[in-house]
Design a protein around this motif. Structure first.
Motif, short mmCIF file in Angstrom:
data_model
loop_
_atom_site.label_atom_id
_atom_site.label_comp_id
_atom_site.label_asym_id
_atom_site.label_seq_id
_atom_site.Cartn_x
_atom_site.Cartn_y
_atom_site.Cartn_z
N PHE A 83 0.89 -1.15 0.00
CA PHE A 83 0.00 0.00 0.00
C PHE A 83 0.94 1.21 0.00
O PHE A 83 1.64 1.46 0.98
CB PHE A 83 -0.85 -0.05 1.28
N ILE A 84 0.98 1.93 -1.12
CA ILE A 84 2.01 2.96 -1.28
C ILE A 84 1.45 4.35 -0.99
O ILE A 84 0.37 4.70 -1.45
CB ILE A 84 2.58 2.89 -2.71
N VAL A 85 2.20 5.11 -0.22
CA VAL A 85 1.79 6.48 0.13
C VAL A 85 2.76 7.46 -0.50
O VAL A 85 3.97 7.26 -0.48
CB VAL A 85 1.77 6.68 1.67
N THR A 86 2.21 8.51 -1.08
CA THR A 86 3.05 9.60 -1.58
C THR A 86 2.40 10.92 -1.18
O THR A 86 1.34 10.93 -0.58
CB THR A 86 3.23 9.52 -3.11
N THR A 87 3.07 12.00 -1.47
CA THR A 87 2.44 13.32 -1.38
C THR A 87 2.44 13.86 -2.82
O THR A 87 3.01 13.23 -3.72
CB THR A 87 3.22 14.30 -0.47
N PRO A 88 1.82 15.03 -3.04
CA PRO A 88 1.84 15.57 -4.40
C PRO A 88 3.23 16.08 -4.80
O PRO A 88 3.44 16.41 -5.97
CB PRO A 88 0.85 16.76 -4.32
N SER A 89 4.17 16.15 -3.86
CA SER A 89 5.47 16.74 -4.18
C SER A 89 6.28 15.86 -5.13
O SER A 89 6.35 14.65 -4.98
CB SER A 89 6.27 16.99 -2.91
N PRO B 190 2.60 -7.84 -5.19
CA PRO B 190 1.24 -7.30 -5.35
C PRO B 190 1.14 -5.89 -4.76
O PRO B 190 1.56 -5.66 -3.63
CB PRO B 190 0.37 -8.27 -4.54
N ILE B 191 0.61 -4.97 -5.57
CA ILE B 191 0.49 -3.58 -5.12
C ILE B 191 -1.00 -3.22 -5.08
O ILE B 191 -1.69 -3.33 -6.10
CB ILE B 191 1.24 -2.64 -6.09
N ILE B 192 -1.47 -2.82 -3.92
CA ILE B 192 -2.88 -2.43 -3.80
C ILE B 192 -3.12 -1.14 -4.59
O ILE B 192 -4.09 -1.02 -5.32
CB ILE B 192 -3.27 -2.26 -2.31
N GLY B 193 -2.21 -0.20 -4.44
CA GLY B 193 -2.34 1.05 -5.17
C GLY B 193 -1.58 2.16 -4.47
O GLY B 193 -0.86 1.92 -3.49
N ILE B 194 -1.73 3.36 -5.01
CA ILE B 194 -1.03 4.52 -4.45
C ILE B 194 -2.03 5.53 -3.91
O ILE B 194 -2.99 5.90 -4.59
CB ILE B 194 -0.17 5.20 -5.53
N LEU B 195 -1.75 5.97 -2.71
CA LEU B 195 -2.58 6.97 -2.05
C LEU B 195 -1.81 8.28 -2.04
O LEU B 195 -0.62 8.31 -1.72
CB LEU B 195 -2.82 6.49 -0.61
N GLU B 196 -2.49 9.36 -2.40
CA GLU B 196 -1.83 10.67 -2.40
C GLU B 196 -2.24 11.41 -1.13
O GLU B 196 -3.39 11.82 -0.99
CB GLU B 196 -2.27 11.46 -3.64
N ASN B 197 -1.31 11.56 -0.22
CA ASN B 197 -1.61 12.20 1.06
C ASN B 197 -1.19 13.67 1.03
O ASN B 197 -0.37 14.07 0.21
CB ASN B 197 -0.89 11.44 2.18
N MET B 198 -1.78 14.44 1.95
CA MET B 198 -1.44 15.87 2.09
C MET B 198 -1.72 16.65 0.81
O MET B 198 -0.97 17.56 0.44
CB MET B 198 0.02 16.07 2.49
N LYS B 199 -2.80 16.28 0.17
CA LYS B 199 -3.21 16.97 -1.04
C LYS B 199 -3.60 18.39 -0.69
O LYS B 199 -4.29 18.64 0.28
CB LYS B 199 -4.43 16.22 -1.62
N ARG B 200 -3.08 19.34 -1.47
CA ARG B 200 -3.52 20.73 -1.31
C ARG B 200 -4.04 21.21 -2.66
O ARG B 200 -3.56 20.76 -3.70
CB ARG B 200 -2.36 21.60 -0.84
N THR B 201 -4.99 22.13 -2.62
CA THR B 201 -5.60 22.58 -3.86
C THR B 201 -4.58 23.27 -4.76
O THR B 201 -4.71 23.25 -5.98
CB THR B 201 -6.76 23.56 -3.58
N SER B 202 -3.55 23.82 -4.14
CA SER B 202 -2.56 24.56 -4.93
C SER B 202 -1.66 23.66 -5.79
O SER B 202 -0.95 24.14 -6.66
CB SER B 202 -1.69 25.41 -4.01
#
Ligand SMILES: Nc1ncnc2c1ncn2[C@@H]1O[C@H](COP(=O)(O)OP(=O)(O)O)[C@@H](O)[C@H]1O
Ligand SMILES: Nc1ncnc2c1ncn2[C@@H]1O[C@H](COP(=O)(O)OP(=O)(O)O)[C@@H](O)[C@H]1O
Ligand SMILES: [Mg+2]
Ligand SMILES: [Mg+2]
Ligand SMILES: [Mg+2]
Ligand SMILES: [Mg+2]
Ligand code: NI
Ligand code: NI
Ligand SMILES: [Zn+2]
Ligand SMILES: [Zn+2]
Lengths: 132, 243, 243, 132
Positions: B151-157, B177-189
């Motif tokens: 379960f992979i976590v990233t930020t938008p950076s 096996p990869i469940i997917g990628i979650l984008e954390n700390m998303k900001r509208t900018s």
């Protein structure tokens, strides 16, 4: 008391080896126990005797204790863990996870925490003897 | 000389139905917060959940979950205590507030020890909170633990995603096996990394907002589960086939 | 058998007057951004500056500085290329865009190799960007590099500061010189960690704002030096006795 | 060409040892060069001859090459690095930093990148002989 988990690990490992080597009966299992972890050898022996399967019916479990020897990466000094005084709580933590030694053990020569555990860390299966 | 712990690791994990490893190429993207909140969320849905903090160098989940005065029970191995309905294990039970200057090879040894002596009992899912990057711990988990899903976590950076891409390449090469990628700390900018993820043919799980309220929620699981962050994670979990 | 690299490390660093190691207990607090911006700021003040990215697991400074098409020169060793007036070295010159699944013991070996063959020439200061936590790299630097000073980065989050405290305890025990602690990603909504730092008798260097413009500035050093983040860092540098 | 840096390292290390052992003159220095790094032995020898100080005036530099042997942590398979084909660019990167091998080398049995470099990695100083 987690000596039971260690005993289980030893038996499952010894069973694997016995199967791989086609031993129908295991006559001897030699185990080394590192002093760092302060395993209770009595409990380990008792656990082995309780958990063993038919294959180990006549097995002699030889348990040998090994001093825990540490070597400093900075100054190359070698020493034995036993020479050090540690409090009860830390000793208990080290009993479960030997690497907890790094919170308090330091090189007696230079004070560094950057040392290697050369031997006497955990439980090792030295040898499995038997008849085919 | 044979290390008997190796053959006992899968033995001690055998009653666990699913293992989810929360990883990222980078530190500070929210792995520990996601892993903890995921564990709480699944426990609330009545799954039997375990959480194992494998970031021995910078453990954090004990602070998020406010683990205090608890200790594993010693019972033919060690039995993780239950916290907020989650069976919980961390090196912190043994290292306490002290700093633990472990080289990774020693951390690896400690990890094998804890994996082999912990009695997880029957669990629907065990969540592993990992240290950043492709580390010894990642390689250990790949080596020792069967049936893992990532379960992979990233930020938008870009800084985070660049390291995540390298991790992805390795996991794909090894057919993990990869469940997917979650984008954390998303900001509208900031633009989303969704398009980049889909180029890699990896599932984009969704995004979690940058949440000003998170800091207050650390150490209080009720407040945590009530944040916009946790509510969004629950929504994502509901629509993602985790197991 | 003797490893000849060991005795040559301090030889190859001998013309460097100051070595500043940017560390934290945690990842994602801004070490790489601070290290890069610090290097650029000091170079602008006409100091001779080197920057060495020692986070082999998740290198980032090459993205921040937009290092492209450059390579060290091979000249009785390797000579770091100059980027924006900074002599720059990173494993990325050799690993490129590939993932490098190194165990820390191997990363340590690579670190010793690069430390011993790099010709830094004369520098006023060499800045080391470190991986998170008390890692093999931290222990290697303490072991091999004389005259290091530690520059500690945290965020206002308890999660970050808890790990920084453990790092501080270790560095203090080993009597390592500590320049001070910088609080990055300060937001008005969060209490400062200044008071906690001062309890430890460590210098609080100041705070850098959470800066929405940072992401756009990654890869463009001119834009970066013009952010509120960089301007505040310069202000702090001006009033801090670094060397 | 960074063989010069390696030669310098060898000489500075050999000097340290000679001093510690009180050797007034060094007669032999034995060096092992691991194949992984593809060191140019000719250049290394030339660099040693150019950089050496008076103490090494009559030194015989014995250079031995060692095959690079790798061992998989997952399946225990052992193999030699030389058996593998790698492109020029990667080979050059490995020349500077042997660990770059991890970007492309995989266990030929199981495909794992999790292997140990058992021997033949870098430059080692095996022995320094001399007269007191
Ligand atoms: N969605 C979010 N909004 C705001 N802060 C967050 C969010 N996710 C994580 N954080 C904060 O970011 C920091 C890093 O989170 P953490 O879970 O420790 O990351 P990791 O485990 O990847 O190092 C912590 O201070 C955490 O409170
Ligand atoms: N002051 C700041 N304001 C906003 N974002 C920041 C700030 N400092 C760092 N960041 C961002 O936080 C992330 C982590 O920064 P980085 O320098 O890579 O941290 P580290 O080296 O400690 O892992 C990056 O995406 C970076 O752009
Ligand atoms: Mg974490
Ligand atoms: Mg954690
Ligand atoms: Mg960094
Ligand atoms: Mg970096
Ligand atoms: Ni016990
Ligand atoms: Ni060369
Ligand atoms: Zn010492
Ligand atoms: Zn293999």
């Amino acid at each position: 008391m987690h000596e039971w988990a260690l005993a289980e690990a030893v038996l499952s490992s010894a069973t694997e080896i016995a199967e791989k080597e086609g031993l129908s009966e295991v006559t001897e299992v030699k185990i080394t126990v590192g002093e760092l972890q302060q395993i209770e050898v009595d409990i380990l022996e008792f656990a082995l005797s309780q958990l063993k399967t038919a294959k180990f019916g006549k097995t002699k479990f030889k348990i040998e204790t090994k001093k825990a020897e540490l070597k400093c990466r900075v100054c190359d000094h070698r020493w034995f863990f036993g020479e050090q005084k540690i409090d009860r709580e830390t000793a208990e933590a080290i009993h479960f996870v030997p690497e907890i030694a790094y919170i308090c053990t330091r090189c007696p020569e230079c004070g560094s925490p950057d040392f290697e555990i050369m031997q006497g860390r955990g439980v090792w299966l030295e040898r499995v003897k038997g008849v085919k | 000389m044979v290390d008997p712990r190796i053959s006992s690791i899968n033995e001690s994990l055998k009653e666990i139905r699913n293992i989810i490893t929360v990883v990222s190429g980078k530190g500070g993207v929210g792995k520990s917060l996601v892993a903890s909140t995921l564990a709480l969320t699944l426990a609330k849905k009545n799954y039997k959940v375990g959480l194992f903090d494998l970031d021995f160098t910078s453990p954090s989940t004990h602070i998020i979950l406010n683990i205090q005065g608890l200790q594993p029970k010693e019972e033919k191995g060690i039995v993780p205590p239950k916290v907020h309905d989650v069976s919980y294990m961390s090196i912190i039970f043994y290292s306490g507030q002290y700093s633990l200057p472990l080289r990774a090879a020693d951390a690896s040894n400690a990890l094998i020890e804890l994996l082999s002596i912990t009695r997880w009992e029957q669990q629907d899912v065990l969540i592993l909170d990992m240290p950043p990057g492709i580390s010894d711990a990642t390689l250990d988990i790949i080596r020792f633990v069967k049936r893992i899903q990532f379960f992979i976590v990233t930020t938008p950076s870009q800084l985070a995603y660049a390291t995540v891409e390298k991790l992805l390449d390795l996991l794909s090469e090894l057919r993990m096996p990869i469940i997917g990628i979650l984008e954390n700390m998303k900001r509208t900018s900031l633009p989303s990394i969704e398009a980049q993820v889909e180029q890699k043919a990896i599932r984009f799980l969704g995004d979690l907002p940058f949440d000003e309220k998170i800091e207050e929620a650390i150490g209080n699981t009720e407040v945590l589960l009530d944040t916009a962050f946790a509510r969004k994670l629950e929504e994502i979990v509901s629509k993602t086939p985790l197991f």
